[in-house]
Design an enzyme around this catalytic site. Structure first.
Site, mmCIF file in Angstrom:
data_model
loop_
_atom_site.group_PDB
_atom_site.id
_atom_site.type_symbol
_atom_site.label_atom_id
_atom_site.label_comp_id
_atom_site.label_asym_id
_atom_site.label_seq_id
_atom_site.Cartn_x
_atom_site.Cartn_y
_atom_site.Cartn_z
ATOM 1 N N ASP A 292 -9.160 -5.752 3.701
ATOM 2 C CA ASP A 292 -7.529 -6.661 3.156
ATOM 3 C C ASP A 292 -7.290 -7.756 3.736
ATOM 4 O O ASP A 292 -6.287 -8.808 3.333
ATOM 5 C CB ASP A 292 -6.808 -5.395 3.696
ATOM 6 C CG ASP A 292 -6.256 -4.063 3.038
ATOM 7 O OD1 ASP A 292 -7.213 -4.282 1.984
ATOM 8 O OD2 ASP A 292 -5.805 -3.051 3.941
ATOM 9 N N ASP B 11 -4.583 -2.915 6.192
ATOM 10 C CA ASP B 11 -4.556 -1.956 7.072
ATOM 11 C C ASP B 11 -6.154 -2.486 7.572
ATOM 12 O O ASP B 11 -6.483 -2.500 8.702
ATOM 13 C CB ASP B 11 -4.308 -1.470 7.077
ATOM 14 C CG ASP B 11 -4.471 -0.466 6.089
ATOM 15 O OD1 ASP B 11 -5.053 -0.724 5.709
ATOM 16 O OD2 ASP B 11 -4.542 1.040 6.246
ATOM 17 N N ASP C 238 1.025 -1.915 -0.233
ATOM 18 C CA ASP C 238 -0.269 0.207 -0.232
ATOM 19 C C ASP C 238 0.780 1.449 -0.694
ATOM 20 O O ASP C 238 1.660 1.488 0.781
ATOM 21 C CB ASP C 238 -1.281 0.282 1.443
ATOM 22 C CG ASP C 238 -1.795 -0.794 1.556
ATOM 23 O OD1 ASP C 238 -2.311 -1.450 0.240
ATOM 24 O OD2 ASP C 238 -2.432 -1.165 2.198
#
Length: 672
Positions: A397, A393, A120
């Protein structure tokens, strides 16, 4: 929605790591080899006794069986499981000190062969400290008011900001313009909302005013702008035209190209309070303006990306940002040079799994993605046989993290669900920490291989020593001798090898192929010749021990004939066996120094492994004690050899170092 996530988690299978697979294969091979050797030797002894006319009694059969047991003891590396587990545990401790918390012990080794790191952007590649630095619109205060009210962040009494970083930046932006959120909320009380959703990519709130109700919407510029039918320009509301829409899109791209994260604000007024349904609220909007904020990249990440590429690891950036913003940041970080290697979630959704599998190597940046896209990305790379790490997070996910070979959760911003399914949690949410963990994983795997090579070559020497001794008709070692060597003499050096600092160029080589076996890269040949080398030295020590114990010179035939029942012959055999035991024990200790590097010379290793020095000292003391302490010597049936014999055995053992150094030199020249 929670059920979908739970179902996705159950669909992801727990897979064995490459090392687990290889060790399981090795254990099966060793099992068959051990059984084969034991049966062969047992049958061989019986047949030989029958051929020479010896009576085959229960006592002799038991003796033959004990020889076979000796071979089994010699062949099985009893300390291997303990060594691997302890080395992995020590590695976990070291990683935790570098902010990488390992939740699954086997993940340490998998990290070492990681080929793809999907990360990410926000908070991992960047600092997650958003600041509004630019705006586009004709009424900045209206824009700031809309942004501050259409968010859940708040400024506390002590001046700190509570809330998600992006929204916190918007509240601070308004505050700097004299628009305190607490005061705004008194004038514009929130009476309804459509919370942010990653599918809609926007959020709307409804507020009560003196003249009715006003709705503020903020979100992705391309999405919000597509819902606008008018624009607030120069203090008045005007119909949206293609010209105005194009100008706004150009302004959005200009800011995105500067690596700014851009949000768009819009409004809508009502006489009566509307419902909270997003499809009813988010239409016929009036464009207000754009706010561009910067999330500075982490300075250490730039070097970490370079290190990744030097190590043959491909970094992949995944973000919810606009494609132009994602490309600009990826270029800053050095992830990409060409914008054609970026793709949006919408483009990804139009691809079939087969198309994605065929084109997965083309893309290094994914923008405007949904959490479910991350699962497809992971699975596509895994189908290519790539060991893949994925960060995350949010709750959404969790499936992608579970599907990845290495699931990486965020320690600061991560949810409990994400942390619980992750193999590793980053205490600092930093991409550079992943790279550090990969380096540690490579070092640990190298050390485990060194320990395995050391243990297997040592055990091979024990098997061959007993095998040839049996063929020549004498007993070289008892099972208790071999257990002592395996558990005392072998385990300590093997553990010390697991604490090697590692090759300084470890991150300048490509990731190893996860399909490579334990013996890849010529390790099998190394084990074989090193085992034979120690065997020869051990048998020579036995012969020398017999000759040094005998009052008269013996021929080779006489040497191997002394293993009979007479007291004198037994003492001579005892002397030879003791020297062979000492030579075998210490040659394995000296050989552990060879194993610090499979190809590099000991003289060029630099810093000393003091754990290995300590292991050598401890093993020497214990091996000497078992020979010279009377009750131990008697239990092991050893002879108290004199100083001349003792140092002769040590000298023979030390020969393993110059011999292996010569072979390494030849191997280095051959590689060049």
């Amino acid at each position: 929605e929670m059920g979908k996530i739970a179902d996705a988690l159950t669909q992801a299978k727990d897979e064995e790591t490459p090392l687990q697979i290889k060790l399981n294969q090795l254990s099966k091979i060793l099992s068959f080899i051990v059984l084969g050797i034991c049966v062969f030797i047992f049958v061989f002894d019986i047949v030989r006794a029958a051929v020479v006319g010896d009576a085959i009694t229960l006592s002799s059969t038991l003796e033959f069986f004990m020889v076979a047991v000796s071979l089994a003891v010699a062949a099985i590396p009893e300390g291997l499981a303990a060594v691997v587990t302890i080395v992995l545990s020590i590695g976990v401790t070291k990683m935790s000190k570098r902010n990488a918390v390992i939740r699954k012990l086997t993940a340490v080794e998998t990290l070492g062969c990681t080929q793809i790191i999907c990360s990410d952007k926000t908070g991992t590649l960047t600092q997650n400290k958003m600041t509004v630095v630019d705006y586009r619109g004709t009424d900045e205060k209206l824009l700031a008011t809309a942004m501050a009210l259409c968010c859940d962040a708040e400024i506390q009494e002590d001046g700190t900001v509570k809330g998600e970083p992006t929204e916190a930046a918007l509240v601070v932006y308004a505050d700097k313009l004299g628009l305190k959120k607490s005061e705004l909320e008194q004038s514009f009380a929130r009476v309804g909302e459509a919370p942010f959703d990653s599918g809609r990519k926007m959020m709307s709130t409804v507020h009560k005013t003196e003249n009715g109700f006003v709705q503020y919407t903020k979100g992705a510029p391309d999405i919000v702008l597509s819902l606008c039918t008018s624009a607030y320009l120069d203090g008045k509301k005007v119909p949206m035209t293609d010209e105005i829409r194009t100008a706004i899109a150009d302004a959005n791209k200009e800011m995105a190209d500067q690596a700014l994260r851009v949000l768009c604000a819009a409004m809508r007024t009502y006489k009566e309070q509307p419902s909270n349904e997003p499809q009813e609220l988010e239409q016929d909007l009036c464009y207000i303006g754009l706010a561009g904020m910067i999330d500075p990249v982490r300075p250490e990440v730039v070097d970490a990306i370079k290190e990744c590429k030097n190590a043959g690891i491909r970094p992949i950036m995944i973000t919810g940002d606009h494609k132009d913003t994602a490309v600009a940041i990826a270029k800053q970080l050095g992830i990409i040079d060409d914008s054609h290697t970026a793709i949006t979630g919408m483009e990804l959704s139009k691809m079939s799994d087969e198309e994605l599998d065929a084109n997965i190597e083309r893309y290094s940046v994914y923008a405007r993605v949904q959490p479910e896209h991350k699962v497809r990305i992971v699975q596509a790379w895994k189908k290519r046989g790539m060991i893949t790490a994925m960060t995350g997070d949010g709750v959404n996910d969790a499936p992608s993290i579970k599907n990845a070979d290495i699931g990486v959760g965020m320690g600061i911003t991560g949810t409990d669900v994400t942390k619980n399914v992750a193999d590793m949690v980053l205490a600092d949410d930093n991409f550079a920490t992943i790279v550090s963990a990969v380096e540690e994983g490579r070092r640990i795997y190298d050390n485990i291989r060194s320990s395995i090579q050391f243990l297997l070559s040592s055990n091979l020497s024990e098997v061959l020593s007993i095998f040839f001794a049996t063929l020549f008709g004498f007993t070289l070692f008892e099972p208790v001798h071999l257990l002592w060597i395996n558990l005392i003499t072998d385990c300590f050096p093997a553990l010390a090898l697991g604490l090697e600092k590692g090759d300084p160029d470890i991150m300048k080589r490509r990731p190893r192929n996860s399909k490579d076996g334990i013996f890849a890269g010529g390790m099998g040949i190394d084990c074989a010749y090193q085992g034979v080398m120690v065997t020869v030295l051990t048998l020579v020590a036995y012969v020398v021990g017999i000759m040094m114990a005998s009052p008269e010179h013996l021929s080779l035939a006489q040497v191997f004939a002394v293993n009979d029942a007479s007291d004198a012959s037994h003492l001579i055999h005892q002397n030879g066996m003791t020297m062979a035991f000492l030579t075998l024990s210490m040659s394995e200790i000296f050989h552990s120094f060879n194993m610090r590097s499979r190809r590099q010379s000991i003289a060029k290793m630099g810093s000393m492994n003091w754990y290995l020095v300590g292991a050598m000292a401890l093993s020497l003391v214990l091996s000497t004690a078992v020979i010279y302490i009377p009750f131990l010597s008697k239990a092991f049936d050893f002879a108290p050899i004199d100083a001349r014999e003792y140092f002769t055995a040590l000298l023979l053992a030390f020969l393993v170092i110059p011999i292996v150094e010569i072979v390494k030199l030849i191997q280095r020249k051959a590689n060049k």
